[in-house]
Design a protein around this motif. Structure first.
Motif, PDB file in Angstrom:
ATOM      1  N   LEU A  45       0.818  -1.211   0.000  1.00 30.22           N
ATOM      2  CA  LEU A  45       0.000   0.000   0.000  1.00 30.22           C
ATOM      3  C   LEU A  45       0.851   1.260   0.000  1.00 30.22           C
ATOM      4  CD1 LEU A  45      -2.840  -0.925   2.524  1.00 30.22           C
ATOM      5  CD2 LEU A  45      -2.825  -1.151   0.053  1.00 30.22           C
ATOM      6  N   MET A  46       2.071   1.144   0.514  1.00 27.45           N
ATOM      7  CA  MET A  46       2.954   2.306   0.583  1.00 27.45           C
ATOM      8  C   MET A  46       3.884   2.312  -0.620  1.00 27.45           C
ATOM      9  SD  MET A  46       5.587   3.324   3.628  1.00 27.45           S
ATOM     10  CE  MET A  46       6.667   4.759   3.488  1.00 27.45           C
ATOM     11  N   PRO A  47       3.969   3.424  -1.350  1.00 23.48           N
ATOM     12  CA  PRO A  47       4.889   3.493  -2.492  1.00 23.48           C
ATOM     13  C   PRO A  47       6.332   3.264  -2.054  1.00 23.48           C
ATOM     14  CG  PRO A  47       3.408   5.381  -2.443  1.00 23.48           C
ATOM     15  CD  PRO A  47       3.240   4.680  -1.137  1.00 23.48           C
ATOM     16  N   LYS A  48       7.135   2.762  -2.964  1.00 21.09           N
ATOM     17  CA  LYS A  48       8.542   2.567  -2.648  1.00 21.09           C
ATOM     18  C   LYS A  48       9.211   3.915  -2.379  1.00 21.09           C
ATOM     19  CE  LYS A  48       9.452  -1.740  -5.152  1.00 21.09           C
ATOM     20  NZ  LYS A  48      10.292  -2.401  -6.188  1.00 21.09           N
ATOM     21  N   THR A  49      10.024   3.957  -1.353  1.00 22.23           N
ATOM     22  CA  THR A  49      10.776   5.155  -1.000  1.00 22.23           C
ATOM     23  C   THR A  49      12.260   4.872  -1.160  1.00 22.23           C
ATOM     24  OG1 THR A  49       9.062   5.737   0.597  1.00 22.23           O
ATOM     25  CG2 THR A  49      11.168   6.871   0.808  1.00 22.23           C
TER      26      THR A  49
END
Length: 245
Positions: free
Chosen positions: A160-164
């Motif tokens: 759910l969290m974009p790659k950082t």
């Protein structure tokens, strides 16, 4: 005197557990736990049960609640909203009582294990915060939902969290995520002045009240788990019920 009333919704017709709101928990109707929690509060002057059932109303009165009206069926359906029964109750008071309280403490019967002193803390917190439009309780989530997955139609998980910086968010330590809170039924406090002058219950400035982690009755398994919790940890409310009813 504080301008505070408790309202406990208890419609009949539960599908998950038949007559859930009056099912026996440790020998007492589920609704009795919320009624006694309100009665033990030092801030609440009156305890109202909003129900569509004369049987439920009689049980509520036997534990010290008032049932000045029977909720119309159109406000007691599966799809009925909290705003509908709250507005019905507030409008009834506006039309039938000399004074309609400003602060409405919404206690759901499906969250039976409460500490009455925490109810008082929540009411005081909202009274002390003039810019707040309401108060809601929530407990801290064990981990951020940003570590969770969605599932694609072809059967693959997606974070759910974009790659950082090329790092998969779901693999980051939980300490790197901000605290997330799960709304629960421990306590809501609603302002009459807000709900009558808006289309919402809570408004934009919902004062946060961090409650203990609490269980809610939405299934037979959850009901059994709450019974286990009472047996293991006890309950101030259950002790009062045993001593007085």
């Amino acid at each position: 005197m504080n301008d505070v009333i408790a309202i406990i919704p208890a419609r009949s017709g539960s599908k998950s557990i038949p007559d859930k709101n009056i099912a026996l928990l440790a020998g007492y109707p589920l609704i009795a736990f919320s009624i006694i929690a309100a009665k033990l509060s030092k801030k609440i002057q009156r305890v109202i049960v909003s129900t569509d059932s004369s049987e439920y109303a009689e049980i509520a009165r036997s534990y010290g609640a008032e049932t000045p009206f029977i909720r119309p069926k159109e406000y007691a359906r599966d799809e009925s909203t909290d705003r509908a029964f709250l507005l019905h109750a507030i409008n009834w008071f506006e039309e039938n009582e000399a004074k309609c309280p400003e602060y409405w403490v919404h206690l759901r019967p499906t969250t039976p294990l409460r500490v009455p002193s925490l109810i008082d803390q929540a009411v005081e917190a909202l009274m002390d915060c003039q810019q707040a439009t309401s108060l809601r309780s929530a407990h801290k989530a064990p981990e951020s939902p940003l570590k969770w997955f969605s599932k694609s139609e072809d059967g693959f998980f997606n974070g759910l969290m974009p790659k950082t910086f090329g790092v998969e968010g779901f693999n980051l330590p939980k300490e790197q995520f901000e605290d997330i809170f799960i709304p629960d039924g421990y306590i809501d406090v609603i302002k009459k002045s807000h709900i009558l002058n808006s289309q919402s219950i809570h408004g934009r400035n919902i004062l946060a009240f961090e409650s203990p982690v609490c269980s809610e009755v939405d299934s037979k398994e959850e009901f059994e788990y709450i019974e286990f919790q009472i047996q293991k940890h006890g309950s101030e409310i259950l002790e009062y019920l045993k001593a007085n009813y």
